[in-house]
Design a protein around this motif. Structure first.
Motif, mmCIF file in Angstrom:
data_model
loop_
_atom_site.group_PDB
_atom_site.id
_atom_site.type_symbol
_atom_site.label_atom_id
_atom_site.label_comp_id
_atom_site.label_asym_id
_atom_site.label_seq_id
_atom_site.Cartn_x
_atom_site.Cartn_y
_atom_site.Cartn_z
ATOM 1 N N GLU A 155 0.838 -1.201 0.000
ATOM 2 C CA GLU A 155 0.000 0.000 0.000
ATOM 3 C C GLU A 155 0.876 1.254 0.000
ATOM 4 O O GLU A 155 0.556 2.244 -0.664
ATOM 5 C CB GLU A 155 -0.918 -0.006 1.225
ATOM 6 C CG GLU A 155 -1.989 -1.091 1.232
ATOM 7 C CD GLU A 155 -3.166 -0.731 0.318
ATOM 8 O OE1 GLU A 155 -3.171 0.383 -0.240
ATOM 9 O OE2 GLU A 155 -4.058 -1.584 0.166
ATOM 10 N N LYS A 156 1.958 1.204 0.758
ATOM 11 C CA LYS A 156 2.847 2.362 0.826
ATOM 12 C C LYS A 156 3.461 2.660 -0.530
ATOM 13 O O LYS A 156 3.505 3.824 -0.972
ATOM 14 C CB LYS A 156 3.949 2.114 1.859
ATOM 15 C CG LYS A 156 4.895 3.294 2.010
ATOM 16 C CD LYS A 156 5.843 3.095 3.185
ATOM 17 C CE LYS A 156 6.719 4.324 3.395
ATOM 18 N NZ LYS A 156 7.545 4.208 4.614
ATOM 19 N N ALA A 157 3.947 1.625 -1.205
ATOM 20 C CA ALA A 157 4.552 1.837 -2.521
ATOM 21 C C ALA A 157 3.523 2.404 -3.496
ATOM 22 O O ALA A 157 3.808 3.352 -4.248
ATOM 23 C CB ALA A 157 5.126 0.529 -3.051
ATOM 24 N N ALA A 158 2.324 1.834 -3.491
ATOM 25 C CA ALA A 158 1.286 2.259 -4.433
ATOM 26 C C ALA A 158 0.813 3.684 -4.171
ATOM 27 O O ALA A 158 0.250 4.326 -5.066
ATOM 28 C CB ALA A 158 0.101 1.295 -4.372
ATOM 29 N N ARG A 175 -0.582 -1.094 -8.495
ATOM 30 C CA ARG A 175 -1.651 -1.296 -7.518
ATOM 31 C C ARG A 175 -1.176 -2.232 -6.418
ATOM 32 O O ARG A 175 -0.438 -3.189 -6.679
ATOM 33 C CB ARG A 175 -2.886 -1.878 -8.200
ATOM 34 C CG ARG A 175 -3.472 -0.957 -9.279
ATOM 35 C CD ARG A 175 -4.462 -1.693 -10.138
ATOM 36 N NE ARG A 175 -4.990 -0.838 -11.214
ATOM 37 C CZ ARG A 175 -5.641 -1.305 -12.275
ATOM 38 N NH1 ARG A 175 -5.852 -2.616 -12.415
ATOM 39 N NH2 ARG A 175 -6.073 -0.466 -13.204
ATOM 40 N N ALA A 176 -1.610 -1.959 -5.213
ATOM 41 C CA ALA A 176 -1.238 -2.809 -4.081
ATOM 42 C C ALA A 176 -1.645 -4.249 -4.362
ATOM 43 O O ALA A 176 -2.749 -4.508 -4.847
ATOM 44 C CB ALA A 176 -1.903 -2.309 -2.799
ATOM 45 N N GLY A 177 -0.750 -5.174 -4.056
ATOM 46 C CA GLY A 177 -1.015 -6.591 -4.272
ATOM 47 C C GLY A 177 -0.462 -7.121 -5.582
ATOM 48 O O GLY A 177 -0.344 -8.340 -5.743
ATOM 49 N N GLU A 178 -0.154 -6.248 -6.518
ATOM 50 C CA GLU A 178 0.438 -6.699 -7.780
ATOM 51 C C GLU A 178 1.892 -7.113 -7.553
ATOM 52 O O GLU A 178 2.509 -6.767 -6.546
ATOM 53 C CB GLU A 178 0.371 -5.591 -8.831
ATOM 54 C CG GLU A 178 -1.034 -5.255 -9.291
ATOM 55 C CD GLU A 178 -1.048 -4.136 -10.323
ATOM 56 O OE1 GLU A 178 -1.996 -4.094 -11.114
ATOM 57 O OE2 GLU A 178 -0.113 -3.301 -10.316
ATOM 58 N N ASP A 200 6.955 5.048 -7.084
ATOM 59 C CA ASP A 200 6.366 3.845 -6.500
ATOM 60 C C ASP A 200 7.265 2.634 -6.733
ATOM 61 O O ASP A 200 7.418 1.779 -5.859
ATOM 62 C CB ASP A 200 4.950 3.603 -7.024
ATOM 63 C CG ASP A 200 4.834 3.682 -8.542
ATOM 64 O OD1 ASP A 200 5.829 4.035 -9.215
ATOM 65 O OD2 ASP A 200 3.728 3.412 -9.067
ATOM 66 N N SER A 201 7.900 2.557 -7.897
ATOM 67 C CA SER A 201 8.825 1.454 -8.174
ATOM 68 C C SER A 201 9.999 1.490 -7.205
ATOM 69 O O SER A 201 10.466 0.441 -6.738
ATOM 70 C CB SER A 201 9.328 1.539 -9.612
ATOM 71 O OG SER A 201 8.266 1.379 -10.527
ATOM 72 N N ALA A 202 10.488 2.694 -6.897
ATOM 73 C CA ALA A 202 11.617 2.824 -5.974
ATOM 74 C C ALA A 202 11.272 2.271 -4.595
ATOM 75 O O ALA A 202 12.075 1.557 -3.976
ATOM 76 C CB ALA A 202 12.037 4.286 -5.866
#
Length: 360
Positions: free
Chosen positions: A46-49, A59-62, A80-82
């Motif tokens: 969730e944080k990354a997304a 998206r979270a979970g991917e 988000d990738s970082a």
């Protein structure tokens, strides 16, 4: 910076730490390459997304391949990738930041504070802002492009013009384009990363090859808005300066004058001979400015404690440009010297006694 020696050739306020925006991601990338498996699947939290633009819009979970996220990181500078990469390698953003700071210190950086893997304007729990000096960012690029065991794949990623990636399901595809404008304008560019935030302004860290010369440029706070193209002009000025004002010269190495010795304390001999150990390298090839010269500085201990063994280091010969050491050779002892003690005296007495009894 001269990429081979690491010597700074031209600088302005090079050692002051500033926000450095997404140029941060060159360190994120090399850490992931060195400590991760490019084929790993990386889960999106969730944080990354939730990271702000620029983002891949995961998206979270991917899940995505680590290698694909590194292209996303370096070509499009996705925040988000970082974070997804950082959490995969370091367990958390904070854990990855610890790895970043540790690696930076190993490289030789002196004025860095890595808080995030993406370079957003944040501070750590103690109020220290995410920042680094231009000199340190140049050192990091030098390591990434020329010294790391993963330098070849790092260069391959950062030199890629475009790439398409997918998530694990194959239902979502993304086209990535490299934002390093110099790649298409200058064939000599080896690598580079742009960056921008409100605090950092426009930033760029890159490496180029000009003939047999290799240069690294680091620009922080360059062309504050709206002058986003100033960094490209400054890069060209720096490269031109290096190309015009510096040439390779060969400096012959020399031995010590005469038959140098140093005193031996408590030795059966009062002194021991020494020499410079240059190995097979009888000369050094160094990039020098028109008015620069290499000076030789030799430091040798005045006294050494017995016993002494052949090949014991007792000093160093440095080849220097200004205060910067560009090459060094050890000064070594050339022979053994026993310690003068009761045991040695007893052995001498016994030897002489045997010779008297059984003359040769």
């Amino acid at each position: 910076m001269d990429a081979y020696s690491g010597r700074i050739l031209a600088e302005k306020d090079a050692d002051t730490a500033y926000p450095m925006a997404s140029t941060t991601k060159i360190l994120t990338c090399i850490l992931a390459l060195e400590q991760g498996n490019p084929d790993d699947w990386v889960g999106v939290s969730e944080k990354a997304a939730s990271m702000p633009d620029v983002q891949l819009n995961m998206r979270a979970g991917e899940r995505y391949r680590l290698s694909d996220l590194l292209y996303s990181l370096m070509l499009e500078s996705h925040n988000d990738s970082a974070v997804a990469v950082a959490e995969h390698i370091g367990g958390s953003v904070e854990g990855f930041a610890e790895k970043m700071n540790r690696k930076a210190r190993e490289i030789g950086c002196k004025n860095v504070c890595f808080v995030t893997p993406n370079g957003l304007d944040v501070a750590d729990a103690d109020g220290n802002e995410h920042s680094a000096s231009a000199a340190d960012m140049a050192r990091i690029m030098r390591y990434c492009a020329f010294q790391s065991p993963c330098r070849e794949i790092f260069l391959e990623i950062t030199r890629t013009a475009s790439r398409t990636i997918q998530d694990e399901s194959g239902n979502r595809s993304f086209y990535l384009a490299n934002h390093n404008a110099l790649l298409s304008q200058c064939a000599e560019v080896l690598s580079g990363k742009t960056g921008f935030t409100g605090k950092a302004g426009y930033c760029y860290v890159g490496a180029v090859k000009k003939g047999e010369k290799f240069f690294i440029m680091a620009l922080l706070g360059c062309g504050w808005p709206p002058h986003k193209t100033y960094k490209w002009q400054d890069v060209r000025k720096l490269v031109q300066y290096g190309e015009t004002n510096f040439e390779y010269r060969v400096i012959e190495k020399t031995g010590l004058d005469g038959e140098p010795v140093i005193a031996v304390k408590d030795g059966v001999e009062p002194e021991v001979k020494v020499r410079v150990e240059s190995g097979d390298e009888t000369s050094i090839r160094i990039l020098l400015g028109k008015d620069e010269d290499v000076r030789v500085r030799t430091k040798i201990a005045g006294t050494i404690q017995a016993p002494v063994r052949e090949g014991t280091p007792v000093g160093q010969r440095d080849y220097m440009i200004g205060d910067v050491i560009v090459a060094s050779d050890p000064v070594l002892t050339t022979e053994n010297v026993e310690v003068w003690d009761f045991g040695y005296a007893e052995r001498i007495v016994m030897k002489n006694t045997i010779l008297k009894i059984m003359p040769p």
